[in-house]
Scaffold this active site. Structure first.
Site, PDB file in Angstrom:
ATOM      1  N   ILE A   6       0.851  -1.178   0.000  1.00 17.71           N
ATOM      2  CA  ILE A   6       0.000   0.000   0.000  1.00 17.71           C
ATOM      3  C   ILE A   6       0.892   1.235   0.000  1.00 17.71           C
ATOM      4  O   ILE A   6       1.775   1.383   0.848  1.00 17.71           O
ATOM      5  CB  ILE A   6      -0.942   0.011   1.208  1.00 17.71           C
ATOM      6  CG1 ILE A   6      -1.754  -1.296   1.256  1.00 17.71           C
ATOM      7  CG2 ILE A   6      -1.861   1.221   1.131  1.00 17.71           C
ATOM      8  CD1 ILE A   6      -2.599  -1.575   0.018  1.00 17.71           C
ATOM      9  N   LYS A   7       0.634   2.102  -0.965  1.00 13.59           N
ATOM     10  CA  LYS A   7       1.469   3.291  -1.129  1.00 13.59           C
ATOM     11  C   LYS A   7       0.836   4.468  -0.401  1.00 13.59           C
ATOM     12  O   LYS A   7      -0.334   4.779  -0.598  1.00 13.59           O
ATOM     13  CB  LYS A   7       1.628   3.613  -2.615  1.00 13.59           C
ATOM     14  CG  LYS A   7       2.615   4.736  -2.908  1.00 13.59           C
ATOM     15  CD  LYS A   7       2.627   5.107  -4.380  1.00 13.59           C
ATOM     16  CE  LYS A   7       3.391   4.115  -5.222  1.00 13.59           C
ATOM     17  NZ  LYS A   7       3.607   4.653  -6.599  1.00 13.59           N
ATOM     18  N   ILE A   8       1.632   5.113   0.455  1.00 12.01           N
ATOM     19  CA  ILE A   8       1.168   6.294   1.184  1.00 12.01           C
ATOM     20  C   ILE A   8       2.215   7.395   1.043  1.00 12.01           C
ATOM     21  O   ILE A   8       3.406   7.105   0.914  1.00 12.01           O
ATOM     22  CB  ILE A   8       0.906   5.992   2.673  1.00 12.01           C
ATOM     23  CG1 ILE A   8       2.184   5.558   3.393  1.00 12.01           C
ATOM     24  CG2 ILE A   8      -0.169   4.917   2.830  1.00 12.01           C
ATOM     25  CD1 ILE A   8       2.027   5.382   4.897  1.00 12.01           C
TER      26      ILE A   8
END
Length: 352
Positions: A137-139
């Site tokens: 998951i990219k944040i």
């Protein structure tokens, strides 16, 4: 042996910075993996381009509109399915390396970039929806994003921390990661199952600075910053404090070089790949840059080389009045705005 496989032997992973339905269904992604590619990244701009240019989406978009799905629901349905499919293609790579490679990234909504609690909730929801061990998951690497990073690592979620331009913020990210690992260990979690990459953006730095620099520094500062950041990385993860976590199975964060397609057409297409090859790093590249590197790139461990020269270039830039940390903040804000605009552009055609 392909050049990408040679790079892999030198300790660096090459990922593809692109994702679409056609890329997966045509077998092109599988061919890239056969050539040595180790993972995939995506972002709102990539999905906007995919949805608008790939005819394979048209029937499903029409069906979802007829079901009165919201634009956000349509986007997530399509994007999650694409990430799942790409994860499945990359699964053999993931399994063959014991979960060290073969990841596919999906980004949380850009509008959450300064809201830690909502970022955590959305990341957990997306991770559960994808339901693949090799999903990341990219944040964004805002201060809120670093708070979210700690919580997500503590819950065992793989994270791609994006939009880093700052050495100081990158060091903060390592501390946030270690805090998450400590919480995970306290809760009896398996530290070895969590992987985090820190995406340090390259070409946007030179693109912002070159017009203000003397000719001998143009196209040099971004690479010099990357080399300095790599030295920071080596120092941090060699520290005895992290050794305690490593003894429990924790992995080091991998520095990931992003935005490595050249923006200046006068530069060699492979400039930001050839110059940044080093152990325990990742380089995510767009299709054109990947194909150029396969054709003309050189596999050599270049990242640890010429460190004194790189530091001298940074010192000279500072004497010219360039504050790279102030620039980093501006570039991160610009990047967040660009992703928000791409996300809005992506959602608009999905309205019923």
């Amino acid at each position: 042996m392909t050049t990408i496989k040679q790079v892999k032997q030198l300790g660096q992973q090459i990922w593809l910075d692109n994702l679409s339905r056609s890329l997966v269904q045509s077998g092109e992604l599988a061919r890239f993996l056969a050539d040595g590619v180790c993972g995939v990244t995506s972002n709102p701009a990539i999905f906007q381009k995919a949805f608008s240019g790939d005819a394979l989406y048209i029937p499903e978009i029409a069906t979802l509109k007829q079901q009165h799905k919201s634009p956000q629901e349509i986007y997530e349905t399509l994007a999650i399915a694409d990430v799942q499919a790409a994860c499945d293609v990359c699964r053999a790579e993931y399994d063959s390396t014991g979960g060290k490679t073969g990841f596919v990234s999906l980004e949380v909504s850009p509008e959450l970039s300064h809201d830690a609690e909502r970022t955590i909730a959305e990341a957990q929801r997306l991770c559960a929806a994808i339901n693949r061990p090799n999903a990341m998951i990219k944040i964004p690497a805002t201060d809120a994003g670093l708070t979210a990073l700690t919580a997500l690592v503590a819950s065992g979620i793989n994270v791609n921390l994006t939009l880093l331009f700052s050495r100081k913020q990158t060091l903060k990210a390592y501390t946030a990661y270690a805090a998450g690992l400590t919480q995970l260990a306290a809760n009896g979690g398996n530290l070895a199952q969590v992987q985090v990459v820190a995406s340090f953006f390259i070409s946007r730095i030179d693109n912002a600075l070159d017009g203000t620099l003397p000719e001998h520094l143009r196209g040099k500062i971004a690479i010099a910053l990357a080399k300095a950041a790599y030295q920071d990385w080596q120092d941090y993860f060699a520290h005895p404090e992290f050794a305690v976590l490593a003894a429990q199975g924790a992995h080091r964060v991998s520095l990931l070089w992003a935005s490595t397609g050249v923006k200046n057409p006068d530069y060699p297409a492979t400039l930001y790949v050839d110059a940044l090859i080093g152990e325990h790093t990742v380089n995510t590249v767009p299709d054109a840059t990947l194909k150029a590197f396969i054709a003309t790139g050189t596999a050599a461990r270049t990242l640890p080389e010429n460190i004194p020269a790189a530091l001298a270039q940074l010192a000279e830039a500072e004497k010219l009045g360039i504050d790279v940390e102030t620039l980093a903040t501006r570039l991160q804000n610009d990047g967040l705005k660009q992703f928000e605009e791409a996300f809005a552009k992506l959602l608009a055609p999905l309205a019923a």
